[in-house]
Design an enzyme around this catalytic site. Structure first.
Site, PDB file in Angstrom:
ATOM      1  N   ARG A 299      44.734 -14.857 -69.350  1.00  0.00           N
ATOM      2  CA  ARG A 299      45.185 -15.133 -70.729  1.00  0.00           C
ATOM      3  C   ARG A 299      46.469 -15.935 -70.862  1.00  0.00           C
ATOM      4  O   ARG A 299      46.798 -16.372 -71.952  1.00  0.00           O
ATOM      5  CB  ARG A 299      45.318 -13.810 -71.491  1.00  0.00           C
ATOM      6  CG  ARG A 299      43.970 -13.233 -71.880  1.00  0.00           C
ATOM      7  CD  ARG A 299      44.106 -11.831 -72.370  1.00  0.00           C
ATOM      8  NE  ARG A 299      44.650 -11.016 -71.295  1.00  0.00           N
ATOM      9  CZ  ARG A 299      44.914  -9.720 -71.399  1.00  0.00           C
ATOM     10  NH1 ARG A 299      44.721  -9.093 -72.532  1.00  0.00           N
ATOM     11  NH2 ARG A 299      45.402  -9.057 -70.381  1.00  0.00           N
TER      12      ARG A 299
ATOM     13  N   TYR B  39      38.966   5.122 -62.517  1.00  0.00           N
ATOM     14  CA  TYR B  39      38.480   4.673 -63.834  1.00  0.00           C
ATOM     15  C   TYR B  39      37.220   5.440 -64.239  1.00  0.00           C
ATOM     16  O   TYR B  39      37.048   5.814 -65.406  1.00  0.00           O
ATOM     17  CB  TYR B  39      38.185   3.167 -63.810  1.00  0.00           C
ATOM     18  CG  TYR B  39      39.421   2.303 -63.945  1.00  0.00           C
ATOM     19  CD1 TYR B  39      40.005   2.076 -65.186  1.00  0.00           C
ATOM     20  CD2 TYR B  39      40.005   1.707 -62.837  1.00  0.00           C
ATOM     21  CE1 TYR B  39      41.134   1.292 -65.318  1.00  0.00           C
ATOM     22  CE2 TYR B  39      41.140   0.914 -62.955  1.00  0.00           C
ATOM     23  CZ  TYR B  39      41.700   0.713 -64.200  1.00  0.00           C
ATOM     24  OH  TYR B  39      42.820  -0.058 -64.322  1.00  0.00           O
TER      25      TYR B  39
ATOM     26  N   ARG C 278      37.207 -17.710 -73.382  1.00  0.00           N
ATOM     27  CA  ARG C 278      36.949 -16.280 -73.565  1.00  0.00           C
ATOM     28  C   ARG C 278      36.370 -16.002 -74.947  1.00  0.00           C
ATOM     29  O   ARG C 278      35.520 -15.129 -75.113  1.00  0.00           O
ATOM     30  CB  ARG C 278      38.264 -15.528 -73.346  1.00  0.00           C
ATOM     31  CG  ARG C 278      38.304 -14.082 -73.688  1.00  0.00           C
ATOM     32  CD  ARG C 278      37.553 -13.233 -72.695  1.00  0.00           C
ATOM     33  NE  ARG C 278      37.604 -11.836 -73.104  1.00  0.00           N
ATOM     34  CZ  ARG C 278      36.836 -11.304 -74.029  1.00  0.00           C
ATOM     35  NH1 ARG C 278      35.932 -12.035 -74.668  1.00  0.00           N
ATOM     36  NH2 ARG C 278      36.942 -10.019 -74.336  1.00  0.00           N
TER      37      ARG C 278
ATOM     38  N   ARG D  21      45.104 -12.762 -60.467  1.00  0.00           N
ATOM     39  CA  ARG D  21      44.745 -12.988 -61.873  1.00  0.00           C
ATOM     40  C   ARG D  21      45.093 -14.414 -62.314  1.00  0.00           C
ATOM     41  O   ARG D  21      45.525 -14.628 -63.456  1.00  0.00           O
ATOM     42  CB  ARG D  21      45.441 -11.983 -62.789  1.00  0.00           C
ATOM     43  CG  ARG D  21      45.107 -10.534 -62.519  1.00  0.00           C
ATOM     44  CD  ARG D  21      43.762 -10.178 -63.160  1.00  0.00           C
ATOM     45  NE  ARG D  21      43.575  -8.742 -63.217  1.00  0.00           N
ATOM     46  CZ  ARG D  21      43.737  -8.011 -64.322  1.00  0.00           C
ATOM     47  NH1 ARG D  21      44.080  -8.554 -65.443  1.00  0.00           N
ATOM     48  NH2 ARG D  21      43.524  -6.719 -64.273  1.00  0.00           N
TER      49      ARG D  21
ATOM     50  N   ASP E  25      35.274  -8.738 -62.503  1.00  0.00           N
ATOM     51  CA  ASP E  25      36.182  -7.605 -62.667  1.00  0.00           C
ATOM     52  C   ASP E  25      35.767  -6.497 -61.703  1.00  0.00           C
ATOM     53  O   ASP E  25      34.602  -6.420 -61.314  1.00  0.00           O
ATOM     54  CB  ASP E  25      36.152  -7.075 -64.105  1.00  0.00           C
ATOM     55  CG  ASP E  25      37.369  -6.208 -64.387  1.00  0.00           C
ATOM     56  OD1 ASP E  25      38.431  -6.771 -64.738  1.00  0.00           O
ATOM     57  OD2 ASP E  25      37.292  -4.966 -64.227  1.00  0.00           O
TER      58      ASP E  25
HETATM   59  O1  CP3 Z   1      41.745 -14.606 -61.662  1.00  0.00           O
HETATM   60  C1  CP3 Z   1      41.456 -13.533 -61.108  1.00  0.00           C
HETATM   61  O2  CP3 Z   1      42.293 -12.855 -60.448  1.00  0.00           O
HETATM   62  C2  CP3 Z   1      40.032 -13.067 -61.086  1.00  0.00           C
HETATM   63  C3  CP3 Z   1      39.606 -12.127 -62.050  1.00  0.00           C
HETATM   64  C4  CP3 Z   1      40.022 -10.675 -62.095  1.00  0.00           C
HETATM   65  C5  CP3 Z   1      40.005  -9.967 -63.317  1.00  0.00           C
HETATM   66  N1  CP3 Z   1      40.225  -8.656 -63.046  1.00  0.00           N
HETATM   67  C6  CP3 Z   1      39.752 -10.569 -64.631  1.00  0.00           C
HETATM   68  C7  CP3 Z   1      40.196  -9.853 -65.853  1.00  0.00           C
HETATM   69  C8  CP3 Z   1      40.317  -9.757 -61.092  1.00  0.00           C
HETATM   70  C9  CP3 Z   1      40.519  -9.988 -59.590  1.00  0.00           C
HETATM   71  C10 CP3 Z   1      40.450  -8.482 -61.706  1.00  0.00           C
HETATM   72  C11 CP3 Z   1      40.714  -7.234 -60.958  1.00  0.00           C
HETATM   73  C12 CP3 Z   1      40.995  -5.997 -61.693  1.00  0.00           C
HETATM   74  N2  CP3 Z   1      40.423  -5.553 -62.853  1.00  0.00           N
HETATM   75  C13 CP3 Z   1      41.872  -4.976 -61.230  1.00  0.00           C
HETATM   76  C14 CP3 Z   1      42.608  -5.009 -59.926  1.00  0.00           C
HETATM   77  C15 CP3 Z   1      43.831  -5.851 -59.973  1.00  0.00           C
HETATM   78  C16 CP3 Z   1      44.973  -5.262 -60.774  1.00  0.00           C
HETATM   79  O3  CP3 Z   1      45.410  -5.951 -61.705  1.00  0.00           O
HETATM   80  O4  CP3 Z   1      45.430  -4.162 -60.447  1.00  0.00           O
HETATM   81  C17 CP3 Z   1      41.853  -3.942 -62.179  1.00  0.00           C
HETATM   82  C18 CP3 Z   1      42.657  -2.654 -62.123  1.00  0.00           C
HETATM   83  C19 CP3 Z   1      40.921  -4.309 -63.199  1.00  0.00           C
HETATM   84  C20 CP3 Z   1      40.509  -3.520 -64.383  1.00  0.00           C
HETATM   85  C21 CP3 Z   1      40.886  -4.241 -65.621  1.00  0.00           C
HETATM   86  N3  CP3 Z   1      40.179  -5.315 -66.145  1.00  0.00           N
HETATM   87  C22 CP3 Z   1      41.973  -3.985 -66.476  1.00  0.00           C
HETATM   88  C23 CP3 Z   1      43.001  -2.893 -66.261  1.00  0.00           C
HETATM   89  C24 CP3 Z   1      41.890  -4.919 -67.503  1.00  0.00           C
HETATM   90  C25 CP3 Z   1      42.750  -4.960 -68.741  1.00  0.00           C
HETATM   91  C26 CP3 Z   1      44.111  -5.414 -68.449  1.00  0.00           C
HETATM   92  C27 CP3 Z   1      44.386  -6.624 -69.223  1.00  0.00           C
HETATM   93  O5  CP3 Z   1      45.077  -7.486 -68.646  1.00  0.00           O
HETATM   94  O6  CP3 Z   1      43.939  -6.707 -70.376  1.00  0.00           O
HETATM   95  C28 CP3 Z   1      40.798  -5.767 -67.260  1.00  0.00           C
HETATM   96  C29 CP3 Z   1      40.359  -6.918 -68.069  1.00  0.00           C
HETATM   97  C30 CP3 Z   1      40.465  -8.259 -67.412  1.00  0.00           C
HETATM   98  N4  CP3 Z   1      40.011  -8.524 -66.153  1.00  0.00           N
HETATM   99  C31 CP3 Z   1      40.987  -9.458 -67.975  1.00  0.00           C
HETATM  100  C32 CP3 Z   1      40.808 -10.465 -67.017  1.00  0.00           C
HETATM  101  C33 CP3 Z   1      41.151 -11.921 -67.148  1.00  0.00           C
HETATM  102  C34 CP3 Z   1      41.538  -9.594 -69.389  1.00  0.00           C
HETATM  103  C35 CP3 Z   1      40.486  -9.347 -70.399  1.00  0.00           C
HETATM  104  C36 CP3 Z   1      40.233 -10.470 -71.383  1.00  0.00           C
HETATM  105  O7  CP3 Z   1      40.392 -11.653 -71.078  1.00  0.00           O
HETATM  106  O8  CP3 Z   1      39.802 -10.142 -72.502  1.00  0.00           O
END
Ligand code: CP3
Length: 346
Positions: free
Chosen positions: A32, A154, A41, A28, A78
């Site tokens: 943020r 999910y 964003r 990640r 994602d």
């Molecule tokens: O920089 C990176 O790593 C690449 C981008 C990336 C995102 N999600 C962007 C993201 C990657 C590799 C993921 C994988 C992901 N997404 C996983 C597996 C990794 C882990 O953390 O276990 C999972 C379970 C998800 C599902 C997901 N997407 C969740 C649970 C959330 C919300 C959690 C949160 O932090 O708010 C997201 C949203 C998300 N995916 C964000 C980002 C940057 C935040 C949303 C935003 O910016 O509004």
């Protein structure tokens, strides 16, 4: 594509070489905790629109590379774009996380074909192509997808968190869940193959919900589908290395490492290096696993933690990373310190 005469340090380690200091990237790493990410964003209507804009996704993935000398970039997307492309509604609730219309409330589960899903995901591959064109050759580009069970969780429950309902459904609607996993294997294989074709040098399978499973369920829901995914990728002609990250696999980690065909093993925070090394075999590249909370804390504690990780994994091929995604509360200054510490740790 990677320059074969001068492969990145990251790819050398993935091919089984031990390199000092270890290469580093951060799960990640675009996100943020970066003010420029929050700014970018705010330009998209929704998080999925953001993921499906090749220009915005490319820019988000480049942001951490401009600040830190990381050894790999990861596609910005994602894991939930796959269910979205299969036709299940996905949305993100600010401050809460992803939501889907839960399958467990539906009598019949109907999905688009993998081929249709891949067509819908073409903006993702365009982002990969743009990224590979814009990052230096010595920096590897990582593509990714969720593990079949994690994505299924999910889809079944409509949200993350407590997975009891997904597990219950794996028993009560066993045949349907197995079919769902098969559909996810095929769609994820095609999705990852398309990323590699567009320029990704390797791929990571994020199996974020590998915890809490009995051995028979771990074999059925995690090892079996992941092995099928790896095999399908190889059938599709993908030779790029595959990193598996089974978060929470715990004592089952050896079965995952040996039973799936993955090339490198990502480790979560709680996994001791020594245990993973013994279970996975001495030559398997290991990735991990600094506690993300230490990047919030920073200072001496983070430094000690980082040095401990480097030393604990010194016996074999190692890629430095966190044990899970960096949190929004971490600071860019702490990340800069961390990269400096790891790079200077040889
Ligand atoms: O920089 C990176 O790593 C690449 C981008 C990336 C995102 N999600 C962007 C993201 C990657 C590799 C993921 C994988 C992901 N997404 C996983 C597996 C990794 C882990 O953390 O276990 C999972 C379970 C998800 C599902 C997901 N997407 C969740 C649970 C959330 C919300 C959690 C949160 O932090 O708010 C997201 C949203 C998300 N995916 C964000 C980002 C940057 C935040 C949303 C935003 O910016 O509004």
């Amino acid at each position: 594509m990677a320059d074969l005469k001068d492969p990145s340090v990251f790819l050398r380690v993935l091919s089984g070489e031990r390199v000092d200091p270890p290469p580093i990237w951060i799960m990640r790493q675009a996100g943020r905790y970066l003010p420029e990410y929050r700014d970018l964003r705010s330009r998209a209507k929704s998080f999925l629109d953001f993921c499906y804009s090749p220009a915005l996704a490319t820019e988000a993935a480049l942001q951490p590379l401009r600040r830190f000398p990381l050894d790999a970039a990861i596609l910005f997307s994602d894991i939930l774009v796959v269910p979205d492309a299969l036709g299940q509604k996905v949305w993100f609730v600010e401050g809460e996380g992803p939501r889907l219309a839960p399958l467990i409330e539906q009598e019949r589960w109907v999905f688009a074909t993998a081929e249709k899903a891949i067509q819908r995901l073409s903006p993702v591959y365009e982002a990969v192509e743009r990224l590979r064109g814009q990052i230096a050759k010595h920096i590897a580009l990582i593509g990714f997808a969720g593990g079949p069970w994690t994505v299924a969780t999910y889809m079944l429950q409509g949200r993350g968190g407590d997975k009891d309902k997904a597990r219950r459904t794996a028993y009560q609607r066993a045949a349907e869940v197995d079919e769902l996993l098969e559909a996810l294997v095929e769609a994820s294989a095609q999705h990852l193959a398309a990323q590699v074709k567009a320029g990704a040098d390797c791929v990571q399978i994020f199996e974020s919900w590998a915890d809490g499973l009995s051995l028979p369920l771990f074999e059925r829901l995690i090892v079996g589908p992941t092995a099928a995914l790896v095999l399908r990728l190889r059938q599709l002609g993908v030779t790029a290395p595959i990193i598996g990250f089974p978060r929470g696999a715990g004592v089952h980690i050896g079965r995952y490492a040996r039973g799936t065909g993955i090339d490198a093993l990502g480790l979560d925070t709680h996994m001791p290096a020594e245990f993973a090394r013994k279970e996975a075999g001495a030559s398997t590249p290991l990735q991990g696993n600094l506690d993300p909370e230490l990047v919030v804390a920073g200072g001496k504690l983070m430094e000690q933690g980082a040095r401990h990780v480097v030393e604990a994994f010194a016996g074999g091929p190692h890629i430095f990373n966190l044990g899970h995604g960096i949190t929004p509360e971490a600071t860019p200054e702490h990340v800069a310190d961390l990269v400096r510490i790891v790079k200077g740790a040889a």
